[in-house]
Design a protein around this motif. Structure first.
Motif, PDB file in Angstrom:
ATOM      1  N   PRO A  18       0.847  -1.197   0.000  1.00 35.93           N
ATOM      2  CA  PRO A  18       0.000   0.000   0.000  1.00 35.93           C
ATOM      3  C   PRO A  18       0.883   1.248   0.000  1.00 35.93           C
ATOM      4  O   PRO A  18       1.822   1.335   0.795  1.00 35.93           O
ATOM      5  CB  PRO A  18      -0.778  -0.108   1.317  1.00 35.93           C
ATOM      6  N   PRO A  19       0.611   2.195  -0.864  1.00 29.93           N
ATOM      7  CA  PRO A  19       1.437   3.405  -0.890  1.00 29.93           C
ATOM      8  C   PRO A  19       1.179   4.278   0.334  1.00 29.93           C
ATOM      9  O   PRO A  19       0.086   4.261   0.900  1.00 29.93           O
ATOM     10  CB  PRO A  19       0.985   4.105  -2.165  1.00 29.93           C
ATOM     11  N   LEU A  20       2.189   5.029   0.722  1.00 32.76           N
ATOM     12  CA  LEU A  20       2.035   5.977   1.838  1.00 32.76           C
ATOM     13  C   LEU A  20       1.591   7.339   1.332  1.00 32.76           C
ATOM     14  O   LEU A  20       1.013   8.120   2.072  1.00 32.76           O
ATOM     15  CB  LEU A  20       3.360   6.115   2.586  1.00 32.76           C
ATOM     16  N   LEU A  21       1.936   7.614   0.080  1.00 40.09           N
ATOM     17  CA  LEU A  21       1.552   8.886  -0.522  1.00 40.09           C
ATOM     18  C   LEU A  21       0.925   8.608  -1.882  1.00 40.09           C
ATOM     19  O   LEU A  21       1.495   7.877  -2.690  1.00 40.09           O
ATOM     20  CB  LEU A  21       2.803   9.766  -0.711  1.00 40.09           C
ATOM     21  N   GLN A  22      -0.251   9.188  -2.087  1.00 40.11           N
ATOM     22  CA  GLN A  22      -0.911   9.037  -3.382  1.00 40.11           C
ATOM     23  C   GLN A  22      -1.327  10.404  -3.892  1.00 40.11           C
ATOM     24  O   GLN A  22      -1.976  11.155  -3.168  1.00 40.11           O
ATOM     25  CB  GLN A  22      -2.169   8.189  -3.257  1.00 40.11           C
ATOM     26  N   VAL A  23      -0.938  10.689  -5.111  1.00 41.94           N
ATOM     27  CA  VAL A  23      -1.357  11.920  -5.772  1.00 41.94           C
ATOM     28  C   VAL A  23      -2.076  11.489  -7.038  1.00 41.94           C
ATOM     29  O   VAL A  23      -1.552  10.688  -7.806  1.00 41.94           O
ATOM     30  CB  VAL A  23      -0.125  12.793  -6.116  1.00 41.94           C
ATOM     31  N   GLU A  24      -3.279  11.992  -7.212  1.00 42.77           N
ATOM     32  CA  GLU A  24      -4.059  11.582  -8.384  1.00 42.77           C
ATOM     33  C   GLU A  24      -4.542  12.797  -9.154  1.00 42.77           C
ATOM     34  O   GLU A  24      -5.141  13.713  -8.569  1.00 42.77           O
ATOM     35  CB  GLU A  24      -5.305  10.797  -7.946  1.00 42.77           C
ATOM     36  N   GLY A  25      -4.272  12.796 -10.449  1.00 41.44           N
ATOM     37  CA  GLY A  25      -4.827  13.823 -11.346  1.00 41.44           C
ATOM     38  C   GLY A  25      -4.575  15.241 -10.891  1.00 41.44           C
ATOM     39  O   GLY A  25      -5.453  16.100 -10.977  1.00 41.44           O
ATOM     40  N   LEU A  26      -3.348  15.505 -10.424  1.00 41.88           N
ATOM     41  CA  LEU A  26      -3.042  16.833  -9.858  1.00 41.88           C
ATOM     42  C   LEU A  26      -2.888  17.878 -10.958  1.00 41.88           C
ATOM     43  O   LEU A  26      -2.095  17.714 -11.880  1.00 41.88           O
ATOM     44  CB  LEU A  26      -1.746  16.754  -9.045  1.00 41.88           C
ATOM     45  N   GLY A  41      -2.426  16.830 -14.424  1.00 43.30           N
ATOM     46  CA  GLY A  41      -2.837  15.435 -14.294  1.00 43.30           C
ATOM     47  C   GLY A  41      -1.775  14.547 -13.694  1.00 43.30           C
ATOM     48  O   GLY A  41      -1.741  13.348 -13.960  1.00 43.30           O
ATOM     49  N   LEU A  42      -0.905  15.130 -12.898  1.00 43.73           N
ATOM     50  CA  LEU A  42       0.183  14.343 -12.298  1.00 43.73           C
ATOM     51  C   LEU A  42      -0.350  13.285 -11.337  1.00 43.73           C
ATOM     52  O   LEU A  42      -1.190  13.577 -10.488  1.00 43.73           O
ATOM     53  CB  LEU A  42       1.127  15.277 -11.538  1.00 43.73           C
ATOM     54  N   GLY A  43       0.139  12.065 -11.496  1.00 41.98           N
ATOM     55  CA  GLY A  43      -0.201  10.997 -10.562  1.00 41.98           C
ATOM     56  C   GLY A  43       1.063  10.415  -9.969  1.00 41.98           C
ATOM     57  O   GLY A  43       2.097  10.347 -10.628  1.00 41.98           O
ATOM     58  N   LEU A  44       0.997  10.042  -8.734  1.00 38.72           N
ATOM     59  CA  LEU A  44       2.193   9.565  -8.042  1.00 38.72           C
ATOM     60  C   LEU A  44       1.773   8.638  -6.909  1.00 38.72           C
ATOM     61  O   LEU A  44       0.828   8.933  -6.187  1.00 38.72           O
ATOM     62  CB  LEU A  44       2.930  10.792  -7.489  1.00 38.72           C
ATOM     63  N   GLN A  45       2.459   7.525  -6.808  1.00 37.46           N
ATOM     64  CA  GLN A  45       2.243   6.654  -5.645  1.00 37.46           C
ATOM     65  C   GLN A  45       3.610   6.264  -5.121  1.00 37.46           C
ATOM     66  O   GLN A  45       4.452   5.839  -5.903  1.00 37.46           O
ATOM     67  CB  GLN A  45       1.503   5.377  -6.040  1.00 37.46           C
ATOM     68  N   ILE A  68       1.470  18.995  -1.531  1.00 35.41           N
ATOM     69  CA  ILE A  68       1.302  17.790  -0.705  1.00 35.41           C
ATOM     70  C   ILE A  68       1.098  18.178   0.758  1.00 35.41           C
ATOM     71  O   ILE A  68       0.290  17.591   1.470  1.00 35.41           O
ATOM     72  CB  ILE A  68       2.522  16.851  -0.860  1.00 35.41           C
ATOM     73  N   ALA A  69       1.822  19.201   1.187  1.00 35.19           N
ATOM     74  CA  ALA A  69       1.732  19.626   2.595  1.00 35.19           C
ATOM     75  C   ALA A  69       0.419  20.335   2.897  1.00 35.19           C
ATOM     76  O   ALA A  69       0.099  20.584   4.062  1.00 35.19           O
ATOM     77  CB  ALA A  69       2.912  20.541   2.927  1.00 35.19           C
ATOM     78  N   GLY A  70      -0.327  20.687   1.859  1.00 31.74           N
ATOM     79  CA  GLY A  70      -1.603  21.360   2.077  1.00 31.74           C
ATOM     80  C   GLY A  70      -1.478  22.875   2.102  1.00 31.74           C
ATOM     81  O   GLY A  70      -2.444  23.578   2.392  1.00 31.74           O
ATOM     82  N   GLU A  71      -0.302  23.389   1.789  1.00 32.65           N
ATOM     83  CA  GLU A  71      -0.093  24.843   1.822  1.00 32.65           C
ATOM     84  C   GLU A  71      -0.587  25.531   0.567  1.00 32.65           C
ATOM     85  O   GLU A  71      -1.022  26.675   0.603  1.00 32.65           O
ATOM     86  CB  GLU A  71       1.409  25.105   1.946  1.00 32.65           C
ATOM     87  N   LEU A  72      -0.441  24.839  -0.557  1.00 30.26           N
ATOM     88  CA  LEU A  72      -1.017  25.323  -1.807  1.00 30.26           C
ATOM     89  C   LEU A  72      -2.192  24.424  -2.145  1.00 30.26           C
ATOM     90  O   LEU A  72      -2.146  23.216  -1.886  1.00 30.26           O
ATOM     91  CB  LEU A  72       0.004  25.251  -2.950  1.00 30.26           C
ATOM     92  N   ARG A  73      -3.226  25.007  -2.716  1.00 30.80           N
ATOM     93  CA  ARG A  73      -4.433  24.221  -3.028  1.00 30.80           C
ATOM     94  C   ARG A  73      -4.392  23.799  -4.503  1.00 30.80           C
ATOM     95  O   ARG A  73      -4.190  24.649  -5.381  1.00 30.80           O
ATOM     96  CB  ARG A  73      -5.661  25.093  -2.751  1.00 30.80           C
ATOM     97  N   ALA A  76      -7.124  20.966  -9.278  1.00 30.53           N
ATOM     98  CA  ALA A  76      -7.917  19.728  -9.337  1.00 30.53           C
ATOM     99  C   ALA A  76      -7.016  18.590  -8.896  1.00 30.53           C
ATOM    100  O   ALA A  76      -5.799  18.712  -8.895  1.00 30.53           O
ATOM    101  CB  ALA A  76      -8.430  19.482 -10.759  1.00 30.53           C
ATOM    102  N   GLY A  77      -7.641  17.493  -8.505  1.00 34.92           N
ATOM    103  CA  GLY A  77      -6.855  16.314  -8.134  1.00 34.92           C
ATOM    104  C   GLY A  77      -6.972  16.000  -6.651  1.00 34.92           C
ATOM    105  O   GLY A  77      -7.584  16.751  -5.890  1.00 34.92           O
ATOM    106  N   ARG A  78      -6.381  14.871  -6.288  1.00 39.96           N
ATOM    107  CA  ARG A  78      -6.487  14.395  -4.902  1.00 39.96           C
ATOM    108  C   ARG A  78      -5.119  14.045  -4.351  1.00 39.96           C
ATOM    109  O   ARG A  78      -4.274  13.500  -5.051  1.00 39.96           O
ATOM    110  CB  ARG A  78      -7.320  13.109  -4.861  1.00 39.96           C
ATOM    111  N   ILE A  79      -4.930  14.326  -3.080  1.00 42.37           N
ATOM    112  CA  ILE A  79      -3.694  13.944  -2.397  1.00 42.37           C
ATOM    113  C   ILE A  79      -4.093  13.149  -1.167  1.00 42.37           C
ATOM    114  O   ILE A  79      -4.994  13.557  -0.433  1.00 42.37           O
ATOM    115  CB  ILE A  79      -2.885  15.196  -2.014  1.00 42.37           C
ATOM    116  N   ARG A  80      -3.443  12.016  -0.958  1.00 42.44           N
ATOM    117  CA  ARG A  80      -3.747  11.182   0.204  1.00 42.44           C
ATOM    118  C   ARG A  80      -2.455  10.784   0.904  1.00 42.44           C
ATOM    119  O   ARG A  80      -1.509  10.338   0.266  1.00 42.44           O
ATOM    120  CB  ARG A  80      -4.462   9.896  -0.217  1.00 42.44           C
ATOM    121  N   ILE A  81      -2.441  10.976   2.197  1.00 46.54           N
ATOM    122  CA  ILE A  81      -1.335  10.473   3.001  1.00 46.54           C
ATOM    123  C   ILE A  81      -1.885   9.270   3.750  1.00 46.54           C
ATOM    124  O   ILE A  81      -2.884   9.382   4.460  1.00 46.54           O
ATOM    125  CB  ILE A  81      -0.842  11.535   3.991  1.00 46.54           C
TER     126      ILE A  81
END
Ligand SMILES: Nc1ncnc2c1ncn2[C@@H]1O[C@H](COP(=O)(O)OP(=O)(O)OP(=O)(O)O)[C@@H](O)[C@H]1O
Length: 243
Positions: A18-26, A41-45, A68-73, A76-81
């Motif tokens: 399971p990834p610790l960091l997921q970035v989807e469609g950024l 549309g950057l994706g990263l796991q 990722i840190a939540g400082e910039l919004r 579009a896209g999702r970030i999951r820690i």
């Protein structure tokens, strides 16, 4: 942790753990007139270990960490820690949320927020709310970065390099699931660079369920190429990294 740039949002890699960091469609562009999209549309796991983020000046390495840190919004896209019980979205939680503080350490080299504090108090403050904090790891960092003689000084009295080392020591002791280090080699002396490179190498070999993301240009601080994400690939819509 192989990191494979892929040129399509739909490309996906099988994820062994399971990834610790997921970035989807950024999607994100800087908020000024005429700024080009930096992420489309950057994706990263990424799983436990060290993930290097490289790229030319202005390619968005720092911006990616701030997103990722939540400082910039994101536009579009999702970030999951990832977290044992739930995946945390830094954009859905209030700043300073206790769960986020426990799991995320954002080492912002530009921050002057704590410059009025004494170094020892700064470390005590960083320790709060972080049950994974390790005094043994802190002791190793204070030694490796030669920080002992500075512990009773206020941060504003310290050189830029020493302030950075103090933040790095806290980051490496924090026990956070996700540690974000922006250009950590900047302004470091040769001995400290060697210490940091060794600390990152050791972490990558035995990551204990934690991920450190490192941006920058210094090859000595980067993991093997397979664990790097380059932002230089022209107009990459999707990038995946897996461990
Ligand atoms: N907090 C921010 N607010 C608005 N725009 C930003 C912010 N951070 C970065 N940018 C913009 O995003 C773009 C990428 O900058 P960024 O600092 O992320 O690049 P970088 O790859 O880290 O570069 P360098 O290697 O020079 O540090 C620039 O146009 C910058 O002005």
């Amino acid at each position: 942790m192989p990191v494979l740039p892929v040129h399509s949002d739909s490309a996906a890699l099988s994820v062994a753990a399971p990834p610790l960091l997921q970035v989807e469609g950024l999607h994100w562009r800087a908020p000024f007139e005429g700024a080009p999209p930096l992420f489309a549309g950057l994706g990263l796991q990424a799983g436990a270990g060290v993930l290097g983020v490289t790229g030319d000046e202005g390619r968005g390495k720092s911006a990616l960490l701030r997103l990722i840190a939540g400082e910039l919004r994101p536009d579009a896209g999702r970030i999951r820690i990832d977290a044992p019980a739930e995946a945390l979205d830094p954009h859905a939680l209030p700043a300073g949320d206790a769960r986020l503080r426990e799991r995320l350490f954002w080492c912002d080299p530009q921050s002057d927020r704590h410059d009025g504090r004494v170094a020892r108090d700064y470390l005590a403050m960083q320790r709060q709310g972080r049950p994974g904090w390790s005094e043994a790891a802190l002791a190793a960092q204070l030694e490796g970065f030669a920080l002992h003689e500075h512990l009773d000084k206020r941060l504003e009295m310290l050189s830029t390099g020493t302030r950075r080392k103090l933040r790095l020591a806290a980051a490496l002791a924090s026990g956070a699931t996700l540690v974000l280090l922006d250009d950590p080699g900047a302004a470091l002396d040769a001995r400290s660079l060697r210490h940091l490179a060794e600390a990152l190498r050791r972490h990558h070999e035995a990551p204990a369920g934690r991920l450190i993301v490192v941006t920058g240009h210094d090859d000595r601080l980067m993991p093997a190429p397979a664990a790097r994400l380059s932002l230089d690939v022209a107009a990459v819509p999707g990038v995946s990294a897996v461990r």
